[in-house]
Design an enzyme around this catalytic site. Structure first.
Site, PDB file in Angstrom:
ATOM      1  N   LYS A 178     100.713  43.633 -39.854  1.00 42.99           N
ATOM      2  CA  LYS A 178     100.178  43.182 -38.569  1.00 42.99           C
ATOM      3  C   LYS A 178      98.840  42.493 -38.785  1.00 42.99           C
ATOM      4  CE  LYS A 178      97.643  44.646 -35.110  1.00 42.99           C
ATOM      5  NZ  LYS A 178      97.084  43.328 -34.725  1.00 42.99           N
ATOM      6  N   GLY A 231      89.376  47.541 -40.947  1.00 43.61           N
ATOM      7  CA  GLY A 231      88.862  47.224 -39.610  1.00 43.61           C
ATOM      8  C   GLY A 231      87.732  48.157 -39.237  1.00 43.61           C
ATOM      9  N   SER A 232      87.609  48.410 -37.942  1.00 42.42           N
ATOM     10  CA  SER A 232      86.465  49.183 -37.465  1.00 42.42           C
ATOM     11  C   SER A 232      86.620  50.667 -37.772  1.00 42.42           C
ATOM     12  CB  SER A 232      86.307  48.983 -35.959  1.00 42.42           C
ATOM     13  OG  SER A 232      87.441  49.479 -35.287  1.00 42.42           O
ATOM     14  N   THR A 233      85.503  51.343 -37.885  1.00 47.41           N
ATOM     15  CA  THR A 233      85.510  52.783 -38.138  1.00 47.41           C
ATOM     16  C   THR A 233      86.144  53.521 -36.961  1.00 47.41           C
ATOM     17  OG1 THR A 233      83.641  52.646 -39.640  1.00 47.41           O
ATOM     18  CG2 THR A 233      83.996  54.772 -38.590  1.00 47.41           C
ATOM     19  N   GLY A 236      89.792  53.240 -37.341  1.00 47.75           N
ATOM     20  CA  GLY A 236      90.163  54.035 -38.521  1.00 47.75           C
ATOM     21  C   GLY A 236      90.328  55.499 -38.167  1.00 47.75           C
ATOM     22  N   GLU A 253      89.747  51.007 -45.011  1.00 47.23           N
ATOM     23  CA  GLU A 253      88.563  50.266 -45.449  1.00 47.23           C
ATOM     24  C   GLU A 253      87.832  49.884 -44.175  1.00 47.23           C
ATOM     25  OE1 GLU A 253      86.139  47.953 -45.896  1.00 47.23           O
ATOM     26  OE2 GLU A 253      87.172  46.400 -47.055  1.00 47.23           O
ATOM     27  N   CYS A 287      82.551  43.290 -44.309  1.00 48.41           N
ATOM     28  CA  CYS A 287      82.418  44.752 -44.261  1.00 48.41           C
ATOM     29  C   CYS A 287      81.280  45.211 -45.168  1.00 48.41           C
ATOM     30  CB  CYS A 287      83.724  45.423 -44.645  1.00 48.41           C
ATOM     31  SG  CYS A 287      84.396  44.811 -46.181  1.00 48.41           S
ATOM     32  N   GLU A 385      76.972  48.946 -37.187  1.00 46.68           N
ATOM     33  CA  GLU A 385      77.482  47.713 -37.770  1.00 46.68           C
ATOM     34  C   GLU A 385      77.502  46.622 -36.699  1.00 46.68           C
ATOM     35  OE1 GLU A 385      81.727  47.342 -38.967  1.00 46.68           O
ATOM     36  OE2 GLU A 385      80.898  46.761 -40.903  1.00 46.68           O
TER      37      GLU A 385
HETATM   38  P1  NAI Z   1      89.524  46.511 -34.890  1.00 55.25           P
HETATM   39  O1  NAI Z   1      89.300  47.636 -35.849  1.00 55.25           O
HETATM   40  O2  NAI Z   1      89.792  46.832 -33.472  1.00 55.25           O
HETATM   41  O3  NAI Z   1      90.751  45.585 -35.417  1.00 55.25           O
HETATM   42  C1  NAI Z   1      91.221  45.537 -36.734  1.00 55.25           C
HETATM   43  C2  NAI Z   1      92.747  45.547 -36.715  1.00 55.25           C
HETATM   44  O4  NAI Z   1      93.199  46.777 -36.166  1.00 55.25           O
HETATM   45  C3  NAI Z   1      93.374  44.456 -35.844  1.00 55.25           C
HETATM   46  O5  NAI Z   1      94.570  44.023 -36.455  1.00 55.25           O
HETATM   47  C4  NAI Z   1      93.675  45.197 -34.552  1.00 55.25           C
HETATM   48  O6  NAI Z   1      94.704  44.622 -33.794  1.00 55.25           O
HETATM   49  C5  NAI Z   1      94.083  46.558 -35.087  1.00 55.25           C
HETATM   50  N1  NAI Z   1      93.946  47.656 -34.127  1.00 55.25           N
HETATM   51  C6  NAI Z   1      93.039  47.776 -33.127  1.00 55.25           C
HETATM   52  N2  NAI Z   1      93.234  48.938 -32.476  1.00 55.25           N
HETATM   53  C7  NAI Z   1      94.272  49.565 -33.071  1.00 55.25           C
HETATM   54  C8  NAI Z   1      94.950  50.800 -32.843  1.00 55.25           C
HETATM   55  N3  NAI Z   1      94.589  51.640 -31.868  1.00 55.25           N
HETATM   56  N4  NAI Z   1      95.972  51.139 -33.666  1.00 55.25           N
HETATM   57  C9  NAI Z   1      96.343  50.321 -34.668  1.00 55.25           C
HETATM   58  N5  NAI Z   1      95.757  49.137 -34.912  1.00 55.25           N
HETATM   59  C10 NAI Z   1      94.731  48.761 -34.128  1.00 55.25           C
HETATM   60  O7  NAI Z   1      88.279  45.536 -35.023  1.00 55.25           O
HETATM   61  P2  NAI Z   1      87.725  44.480 -33.936  1.00 55.25           P
HETATM   62  O8  NAI Z   1      87.847  45.040 -32.567  1.00 55.25           O
HETATM   63  O9  NAI Z   1      88.351  43.189 -34.212  1.00 55.25           O
HETATM   64  O10 NAI Z   1      86.203  44.421 -34.355  1.00 55.25           O
HETATM   65  C11 NAI Z   1      85.315  45.454 -33.951  1.00 55.25           C
HETATM   66  C12 NAI Z   1      84.333  45.785 -35.024  1.00 55.25           C
HETATM   67  O11 NAI Z   1      85.029  46.313 -36.135  1.00 55.25           O
HETATM   68  C13 NAI Z   1      83.560  44.617 -35.607  1.00 55.25           C
HETATM   69  O12 NAI Z   1      82.441  44.299 -34.831  1.00 55.25           O
HETATM   70  C14 NAI Z   1      83.188  45.171 -36.946  1.00 55.25           C
HETATM   71  O13 NAI Z   1      82.050  45.989 -36.813  1.00 55.25           O
HETATM   72  C15 NAI Z   1      84.351  46.036 -37.332  1.00 55.25           C
HETATM   73  N6  NAI Z   1      85.272  45.341 -38.261  1.00 55.25           N
HETATM   74  C16 NAI Z   1      85.221  45.683 -39.578  1.00 55.25           C
HETATM   75  C17 NAI Z   1      85.998  45.015 -40.486  1.00 55.25           C
HETATM   76  C18 NAI Z   1      85.955  45.343 -41.938  1.00 55.25           C
HETATM   77  O14 NAI Z   1      86.205  44.474 -42.767  1.00 55.25           O
HETATM   78  N7  NAI Z   1      85.696  46.573 -42.326  1.00 55.25           N
HETATM   79  C19 NAI Z   1      86.881  43.914 -40.095  1.00 55.25           C
HETATM   80  C20 NAI Z   1      86.915  43.669 -38.663  1.00 55.25           C
HETATM   81  C21 NAI Z   1      86.113  44.362 -37.805  1.00 55.25           C
END
Ligand code: NAI
Ligand code: MG
Length: 489
Positions: A178, A231-233, A236, A253, A287, A385
């Site tokens: 996804k 993605g976000s903590t 996670g 991660e 990240c 972050e």
């Molecule tokens: P997010 O963590 O919501 O999204 C990342 C992925 O997870 C996307 O594919 C999203 O559709 C999916 N996702 C979201 N909610 C989910 C759920 N309940 N169950 C399963 N999958 C889910 O990140 P978002 O909202 O795009 O960004 C928010 C913050 O997250 C950013 O400001 C940043 O601080 C952090 N982030 C960290 C990243 C990293 O590389 N560690 C990458 C992207 C965001």
């Protein structure tokens, strides 16, 4: 790849298909704020189809009979295709994420490298013979974990997908990928080439959609064995909770607030450069961004001045302009989130540079390189972050203070230390609580080396041999060599 209506479709069981509900969602060009494409929106029914296709492919399809060598061949072919299509993939990645084209080209080159690395590793995963008693032969066999759900973010869309797909496929898993809803396009391009690379139907499925309606059903699905997430903590943590219901293997991660530590004896020019590169590369949407710049007090005023002056020369511009060093952030949502932190920062610290939208852009989610200084490590801009081009500079007095401030965070993804004193460097390296520590550099990422976080930055490791371990089970086989009955009864 696209329906007659021009909508990017889902890729399930070897075919491009519409979403069951017939819905789609727009994907944007962050530099123009215009809609770039329409993408089919997967929900739980589509996820169920994709997972069942992956399950069948794992249990009974030709993939179940694949050998490490045949999987290596498929990964090498995919890598070769990525290299041939590098320019078009990089262009789409740059347009969709907002990142500079030169950086996008580097990302796509790294994608090919990851497929090549795991193609090579596929044939080099031996089991073990365990040293048990003389009348038995005991083996440890490495076997693929099963169906892997791969949920990836938008900052390095195809690269984060490749970090997961490559080891999963090398191990013999099947996948439901996804992509992030903001940036699904390069993954859909890749999906066009799975069949010609020799991946049978169902081995990789790509579903596009939102977190709650498309990501969560993958995590909940009982036929999925493992989730790999970047993605976000916050998400996670949600994945660990939801995945507990079916005892998913989970690797994460997550976020960071990584310290970039500068001692007075470090090379001056390299330090100034490294402080900026650490936080402004990829618009700070990294990240492992060096978002906390820790500077020894004796050079602190001069250092703040030097990074501020040099940051003024960072060229913001259109992602496809080869001179551009920073593009817009990825989405309106991310733009608003960063703006919120800019407002918070102005109440918590002094502003040396930036702090808002650069005046020269009428359109696009551009944010100027921003430097806050005289911040305390307890400030929100030092603890949370931001994931944008925002540096928080914090002074320190002595080595032990630097270590204490560096480790005073719930995160532990990365850290960097700059000094010419090797005794100090190694003392600090050993004390830093982070999964990745750079010395006199920040951000270099090598496919051969482990990547992952301590503390709330995640669990498990990607890349290198560590990366494939996360997609393998270990089976113990005990072979009795004594032909007599056990003789117990
Ligand atoms: P997010 O963590 O919501 O999204 C990342 C992925 O997870 C996307 O594919 C999203 O559709 C999916 N996702 C979201 N909610 C989910 C759920 N309940 N169950 C399963 N999958 C889910 O990140 P978002 O909202 O795009 O960004 C928010 C913050 O997250 C950013 O400001 C940043 O601080 C952090 N982030 C960290 C990243 C990293 O590389 N560690 C990458 C992207 C965001
Ligand atoms: Mg989110």
């Amino acid at each position: 790849m696209k329906s007659a209506a021009g909508v990017y479709q889902l890729y399930i069981d070897g075919e491009f298909v519409d979403a069951a509900g017939g819905r789609s969602f727009p994907v944007y060009n962050p530099a123009t704020e215009e809609v770039l494409a329409e993408v089919a929106e997967a929900g739980a029914a589509d996820v169920d189809r994709a997972v069942k296709a992956a399950r069948r492919a794992f249990d009974t399809g030709p993939w179940a009979q694949s050998t490490p060598a045949s999987r290596a061949q498929a990964l090498f072919k995919l890598a070769a295709k990525v290299r041939v299509e590098l320019a078009s993939l990089a262009e789409v990645e740059a347009i969709n994420t907002g990142k500079p084209i030169v950086e996008a080209e580097g990302d796509i080159d790294a994608v090919a490298e990851v497929f090549e690395y795991y193609a090579g590793l596929a044939t080099k995963i031996p089991g073990l013979v365990n040293p048990v008693s003389a009348n038995a032969l005991s083996l440890s066999l490495k076997e693929p974990i099963g169906v892997a759900g791969l949920i990836v973010p938008w900052n390095y869309p195809l690269l984060m997908a490749a970090w997961k797909l490559a080891p999963a496929l090398a191990a013999g898993c099947t996948c439901v990928l996804k992509p992030a809803e903001q940036t699904p396009l390069t993954a859909m391009m890749l999906a066009q080439w799975f069949a010609e690379a020799g991946l049978p139907p169902g081995v990789v499925n790509v579903v596009n959609g939102f977190g709650e309606s498309c990501g969560a059903p993958i995590v909940d699905h009982p036929l999925v064995d493992k989730i790999a997430f970047t993605g976000s903590t916050a998400v996670g943590k949600e994945i660990v909770k939801r995945g507990a219901e079916t005892l998913k293997r989970v690797t994460l991660e997550l976020g960071g607030k990584s310290p970039n530590i500068f001692f007075a004896d470090a090379d001056w020019e390299a330090s100034v450069d490294g402080a900026l590169f650490g936080i402004f590369i990829n618009q700070g949407e990294v990240c492992s961004a060096g978002s906390r710049i820790l500077v020894e007090r004796s050079i602190y005023p001069k250092f703040v001045e030097a990074i501020t002056e040099k940051a003024k020369t960072i060229r913001l511009g259109a992602p496809l302009d080869r001179e551009t060093k920073m593009g817009p952030v990825v989405s309106k949502e991310q733009y608003d989130r960063v703006q919120k932190y800019l407002a918070i920062g102005k109440t918590e610290a002094k502003l040396a540079l930036g702090g808002g939208r650069p005046a020269e852009f009428e359109k696009g989610w551009y944010i100027a390189p921003t430097i806050f200084y005289d911040a305390d490590n307890s400030a929100r801009i030092a603890r949370e972050e931001i994931f944008g081009p925002v540096a928080t500079v914090i002074p320190f007095d002595v080595e032990s203070d630097a270590v204490q401030i560096a480790n005073d965070t719930p995160y532990g993804l990365a850290a960097a230390v700059w000094s010419r004193d090797i005794f100090r460097v190694f003392r600090v390296v050993k004390q830093l609580r982070a999964g990745i520590v750079w010395v006199n550099h920040m951000q270099p990422t090598c496919v051969e080396a482990p990547w992952g976080g301590y503390k709330q930055s995640g669990s498990g490791r990607e890349l290198g041999p560590w990366g494939i371990e996360e997609y393998l089970e270990t089976k113990q086989v005990h072979i009795n060599l004594n032909e007599n009955p056990i003789g117990w009864y």
